[in-house]
Structures are given as structure tokens and as C-alpha cells.
Design a protein around this motif. Structure first.
Motif, PDB file in Angstrom:
ATOM      1  N   VAL A  65      34.814  21.326 -39.222  1.00 31.79           N
ATOM      2  CA  VAL A  65      33.407  20.974 -39.090  1.00 31.79           C
ATOM      3  C   VAL A  65      33.283  20.320 -37.721  1.00 31.79           C
ATOM      4  N   GLU A  66      32.394  20.846 -36.931  1.00 32.62           N
ATOM      5  CA  GLU A  66      32.159  20.306 -35.597  1.00 32.62           C
ATOM      6  C   GLU A  66      30.861  19.509 -35.630  1.00 32.62           C
ATOM      7  N   ILE A  67      30.906  18.338 -35.076  1.00 32.13           N
ATOM      8  CA  ILE A  67      29.713  17.492 -35.001  1.00 32.13           C
ATOM      9  C   ILE A  67      29.281  17.416 -33.545  1.00 32.13           C
ATOM     10  N   SER A  68      28.017  17.766 -33.317  1.00 34.96           N
ATOM     11  CA  SER A  68      27.428  17.701 -31.973  1.00 34.96           C
ATOM     12  C   SER A  68      26.206  16.803 -32.016  1.00 34.96           C
ATOM     13  N   ASP A  69      25.842  16.298 -30.856  1.00 33.99           N
ATOM     14  CA  ASP A  69      24.581  15.554 -30.810  1.00 33.99           C
ATOM     15  C   ASP A  69      23.436  16.554 -30.735  1.00 33.99           C
ATOM     16  N   ASN A  70      22.237  16.063 -30.791  1.00 32.36           N
ATOM     17  CA  ASN A  70      21.064  16.931 -30.820  1.00 32.36           C
ATOM     18  C   ASN A  70      20.913  17.742 -29.533  1.00 32.36           C
ATOM     19  N   ALA A  71      21.565  17.311 -28.448  1.00 29.07           N
ATOM     20  CA  ALA A  71      21.521  18.028 -27.173  1.00 29.07           C
ATOM     21  C   ALA A  71      22.605  19.099 -27.073  1.00 29.07           C
ATOM     22  N   GLY A  72      23.469  19.201 -28.099  1.00 33.15           N
ATOM     23  CA  GLY A  72      24.502  20.223 -28.105  1.00 33.15           C
ATOM     24  C   GLY A  72      25.848  19.799 -27.558  1.00 33.15           C
ATOM     25  N   HIS A  73      26.031  18.519 -27.269  1.00 34.60           N
ATOM     26  CA  HIS A  73      27.319  18.030 -26.772  1.00 34.60           C
ATOM     27  C   HIS A  73      28.255  17.797 -27.961  1.00 34.60           C
ATOM     28  N   ASP A  74      29.443  18.410 -27.911  1.00 33.59           N
ATOM     29  CA  ASP A  74      30.433  18.225 -28.964  1.00 33.59           C
ATOM     30  C   ASP A  74      30.910  16.782 -28.986  1.00 33.59           C
ATOM     31  N   LEU A  75      30.947  16.196 -30.184  1.00 29.38           N
ATOM     32  CA  LEU A  75      31.348  14.797 -30.328  1.00 29.38           C
ATOM     33  C   LEU A  75      32.623  14.628 -31.138  1.00 29.38           C
ATOM     34  N   LEU A  76      32.795  15.464 -32.186  1.00 28.83           N
ATOM     35  CA  LEU A  76      33.920  15.258 -33.093  1.00 28.83           C
ATOM     36  C   LEU A  76      34.241  16.555 -33.814  1.00 28.83           C
ATOM     37  N   TYR A  77      35.538  16.819 -34.004  1.00 30.03           N
ATOM     38  CA  TYR A  77      36.005  17.965 -34.781  1.00 30.03           C
ATOM     39  C   TYR A  77      36.793  17.432 -35.976  1.00 30.03           C
ATOM     40  N   ILE A  78      36.461  17.913 -37.150  1.00 29.02           N
ATOM     41  CA  ILE A  78      37.197  17.558 -38.358  1.00 29.02           C
ATOM     42  C   ILE A  78      37.879  18.826 -38.836  1.00 29.02           C
ATOM     43  N   VAL A  79      39.201  18.855 -38.773  1.00 26.45           N
ATOM     44  CA  VAL A  79      39.983  20.024 -39.155  1.00 26.45           C
ATOM     45  C   VAL A  79      40.480  19.811 -40.576  1.00 26.45           C
ATOM     46  N   PHE A  80      40.400  20.869 -41.411  1.00 23.30           N
ATOM     47  CA  PHE A  80      40.822  20.722 -42.801  1.00 23.30           C
ATOM     48  C   PHE A  80      41.318  22.043 -43.360  1.00 23.30           C
ATOM     49  N   TRP A  81      42.134  21.934 -44.398  1.00 25.25           N
ATOM     50  CA  TRP A  81      42.675  23.075 -45.125  1.00 25.25           C
ATOM     51  C   TRP A  81      43.330  22.533 -46.381  1.00 25.25           C
ATOM     52  N   GLY A  82      43.736  23.404 -47.270  1.00 23.87           N
ATOM     53  CA  GLY A  82      44.484  22.995 -48.453  1.00 23.87           C
ATOM     54  C   GLY A  82      43.713  23.191 -49.733  1.00 23.87           C
ATOM     55  N   ALA A  83      44.402  22.949 -50.816  1.00 25.47           N
ATOM     56  CA  ALA A  83      43.837  23.144 -52.149  1.00 25.47           C
ATOM     57  C   ALA A  83      43.090  21.895 -52.607  1.00 25.47           C
ATOM     58  N   PRO A  84      42.034  22.101 -53.374  1.00 26.34           N
ATOM     59  CA  PRO A  84      41.341  20.941 -53.941  1.00 26.34           C
ATOM     60  C   PRO A  84      42.267  20.156 -54.860  1.00 26.34           C
ATOM     61  N   ASP A  85      42.137  18.848 -54.845  1.00 25.87           N
ATOM     62  CA  ASP A  85      42.894  17.989 -55.756  1.00 25.87           C
ATOM     63  C   ASP A  85      42.295  18.075 -57.144  1.00 25.87           C
ATOM     64  N   THR A  86      43.018  17.578 -58.135  1.00 26.29           N
ATOM     65  CA  THR A  86      42.525  17.629 -59.492  1.00 26.29           C
ATOM     66  C   THR A  86      41.311  16.754 -59.698  1.00 26.29           C
ATOM     67  N   ASP A  87      41.097  15.741 -58.837  1.00 31.08           N
ATOM     68  CA  ASP A  87      39.918  14.895 -58.970  1.00 31.08           C
ATOM     69  C   ASP A  87      38.744  15.417 -58.150  1.00 31.08           C
ATOM     70  N   GLU A  88      38.832  16.700 -57.766  1.00 32.18           N
ATOM     71  CA  GLU A  88      37.810  17.414 -57.015  1.00 32.18           C
ATOM     72  C   GLU A  88      37.647  16.928 -55.585  1.00 32.18           C
ATOM     73  N   SER A  89      38.612  16.170 -55.077  1.00 29.47           N
ATOM     74  CA  SER A  89      38.600  15.873 -53.652  1.00 29.47           C
ATOM     75  C   SER A  89      39.619  16.799 -52.997  1.00 29.47           C
ATOM     76  N   GLU A  90      39.452  17.043 -51.708  1.00 28.77           N
ATOM     77  CA  GLU A  90      40.305  17.986 -51.009  1.00 28.77           C
ATOM     78  C   GLU A  90      41.141  17.291 -49.960  1.00 28.77           C
ATOM     79  N   THR A  91      42.119  18.025 -49.473  1.00 28.50           N
ATOM     80  CA  THR A  91      42.926  17.546 -48.379  1.00 28.50           C
ATOM     81  C   THR A  91      42.137  17.749 -47.091  1.00 28.50           C
ATOM     82  N   VAL A  92      41.822  16.669 -46.420  1.00 31.84           N
ATOM     83  CA  VAL A  92      41.120  16.738 -45.141  1.00 31.84           C
ATOM     84  C   VAL A  92      42.035  16.084 -44.130  1.00 31.84           C
ATOM     85  N   HIS A  93      42.399  16.801 -43.093  1.00 32.67           N
ATOM     86  CA  HIS A  93      43.382  16.321 -42.123  1.00 32.67           C
ATOM     87  C   HIS A  93      42.709  15.976 -40.811  1.00 32.67           C
TER      88      HIS A  93
END
Length: 85
Positions: free
Chosen positions: A57-85
Motif C-alpha cells: 500500500v503506497e501512501i501519497s499526499d494529495n499532491a501526489g508525492h510518495d510518503l510511505l510504502y507498506i509492504v505485506f504478504w503472508g497468510a491471515p492469522d487465526t484471529d483474522e489479522s495478517e502478517t504485515v511487514h
């Protein structure tokens, strides 16, 4: 209140984009993006897609400047939360 835009990518492909949404700050936007990533992984698991594909998930400001990248993958946990790296 600042506006942030989220884009969901798998590899180099933009799969989904959310329009500009207001958040208190970048940290608040990051929390929302992590929750979105969790929902994405639940959907991916239900649809039987490749759970180990590189996603972000890439987060940009309203002007289109990239601010943050959240990289993730993996299987959902049994408590319905996922592995987010």
C-alpha cells in the motif's frame, strides 16, 4: 486536516486506488493503510490467490508525492489479522 491517497499494488500493477481521505497525520494514515492491508489479505485468502505475492500500500499526499510504502504478504492469522511487514 491533511489528505492522503492510498494505492494497493501487487508487484508493479496498481490493483486498487482510494481517493484522497483526510487523516490527522501520516501516522493515522499509516494505521488506516495497515487495516486496509489486513482486509486485502482476508479477501486474497478467500479467493485462493497467491498469498506470498509481493503487495504494498503506497501512501501519497494529495499532491501526489510518495510518503510511505507498506509492504505485506503472508497468510491471515487465526484471529483474522495478517502478517504485515
Amino acid at each position: 486536516m491533511p489528505k492522503f491517497v492510498f494505492q494497493y499494488r501487487v508487484g508493479d500493477e496498481i490493483v486498487e486506488e482510494l481517493g484522497a481521505h483526510e487523516h490527522d497525520d501520516l501516522e493515522d494514515a499509516e494505521e488506516s493503510a495497515v487495516e486496509w492491508a489486513r482486509r486485502v489479505m482476508r479477501r486474497v485468502a478467500k479467493q485462493g490467490e497467491d498469498l506470498m505475492a509481493p503487495r504494498s500500500v503506497e501512501i501519497s499526499d494529495n499532491a501526489g508525492h510518495d510518503l510511505l510504502y507498506i509492504v505485506f504478504w503472508g497468510a491471515p492469522d487465526t484471529d483474522e489479522s495478517e502478517t504485515v511487514h
